[in-house]
Design an enzyme around this catalytic site. Structure first.
Site, short mmCIF file in Angstrom:
data_model
loop_
_atom_site.label_atom_id
_atom_site.label_comp_id
_atom_site.label_asym_id
_atom_site.label_seq_id
_atom_site.Cartn_x
_atom_site.Cartn_y
_atom_site.Cartn_z
N ASP A 156 64.70 11.77 39.37
CA ASP A 156 64.34 12.48 38.13
C ASP A 156 64.52 11.57 36.92
OD1 ASP A 156 63.38 14.74 36.79
OD2 ASP A 156 65.38 15.51 36.38
N LEU A 157 64.09 10.33 37.08
CA LEU A 157 64.26 9.33 36.02
C LEU A 157 63.06 9.40 35.07
CD1 LEU A 157 66.15 7.02 35.11
CD2 LEU A 157 64.66 5.44 36.35
#
Length: 321
Positions: A211-212
């Site tokens: 979830d960068l």
């Protein structure tokens, strides 16, 4: 001074109250139950680590967690992060311990049983939504490279997730109702890509922050660098981490003269900075966005039309030729 439920931001309460347990393990509760417990969890954490509230900094919150600014016994700044218990949060403390502050927020202490983390204080006003898309994409790519390390045994394997997605997407392509709402050919393509990636092997070798994206990267004033927060991790392939940077900052993408070129350029910039293969990143992005759209359709979410429109645009941009 005890923490009061009246202090909780109304939007945070409204968001979390909708959460439902994602498995049946002990300690899994719905959002409303957890919200009733939350003030006590804050007070317990303050006592546990001899912390005091920092009244000069506001509360922060996300989709599943409250962040409380605090001062440690010697006056050093920190934050308490107290999260609603769910599958994606189970390994956050383990990931932060593995990175030890290198490219990620530093974990100072953790109480996994209560879902409470004590973290270093970063500049919450400065994330990658505040810089140009060029600088943001390069920073995300550099972080992907910096966070890269061998996978840990506690991280769920990407190969198993991809196999489930391949089956789900293939089944959806034969469902007339779903195919009416999302292009059948894209479901078929995503299913084929997912199956091919599983068949290639070697998917579960690296620790990956899945979830960068721009809002999950904050500025560390000393020594002056970008670091990742809120890790959702798998034992996987770093190319899997590119997709969130493509579907976030969407208004900026829509404002570009050519949406397809703009999204493709993001992939090239991120992969160039990370040392990744853009074509492999495109393939994994197609799988992720198609599966996201499918899950939104199945769940009947209010924003499903927006999700489908965005996903179709991204899949088109990721296709070569």
């Amino acid at each position: 001074m005890t923490f009061s439920a009246a202090e909780l931001p109304p939007a945070f309460v409204a968001t979390v109250a909708q959460h439902r347990p994602d498995d049946d393990r002990p300690g899994r509760v719905d959002g409303e139950t957890w919200l009733r417990r939350l003030p006590g969890l804050v007070d317990e954490a303050l006592d546990r680590w001899s912390l005091t509230r920092d009244g000069q900094a506001p509360l922060r919150w996300g989709f599943t967690a409250l962040v409380v600014p605090v001062r440690r016994p010697r006056g050093d700044a920190g934050v308490l992060k107290i999260g609603w218990p769910h599958v994606e949060s189970d390994t956050e403390h383990l990931a932060l311990r593995a990175w030890r502050g290198r490219g990620a927020v530093e974990l100072l202490a953790a109480d996994p049983a209560s879902g409470t983390l004590l973290l270093e204080r970063l500049d919450a006003e400065r994330d990658l939504t505040t810089v140009s898309m060029l600088d943001a994409s390069e920073a995300l790519g550099q972080l992907l490279a910096r966070l890269d390390r061998p996978a840990s045994p506690w991280a769920p394997p990407l190969s198993e997730q991809l196999a489930r997605q391949a089956d789900r997407l293939a089944a959806a392509a034969t469902d007339a109702d779903v195919a009416h709402r999302f292009p059948r050919r894209m479901l078929q393509q995503a299913a084929s890509l997912a199956s091919g990636l599983v068949g290639d092997g070697g998917l579960d070798e690296r620790l990956v922050h899945t979830d960068l994206h721009h809002a999950n990267v904050l500025w560390r004033p000393q020594p002056g660098e970008w670091v990742a927060i809120d890790p959702k991790t798998v034992a996987g392939d770093p190319h899997w981490a590119v997709a969130p940077a493509i579907w976030n900052r969407w208004s900026g993408a829509l404002a570009a003269p050519d949406l397809r070129s703009h999204l493709s350029f993001r992939v090239e910039l991120i992969c160039g900075a990370a040392g990744l293969d853009p074509d492999r990143a495109r393939a994994m992005t197609i799988v992720r966005v198609a599966d996201n759209a499918l899950r939104s359709i199945r769940a009947g979410r209010d924003d499903v039309a927006e999700e489908v429109t965005r996903s179709v645009a991204i899949v088109k941009a990721m296709q070569r030729g």
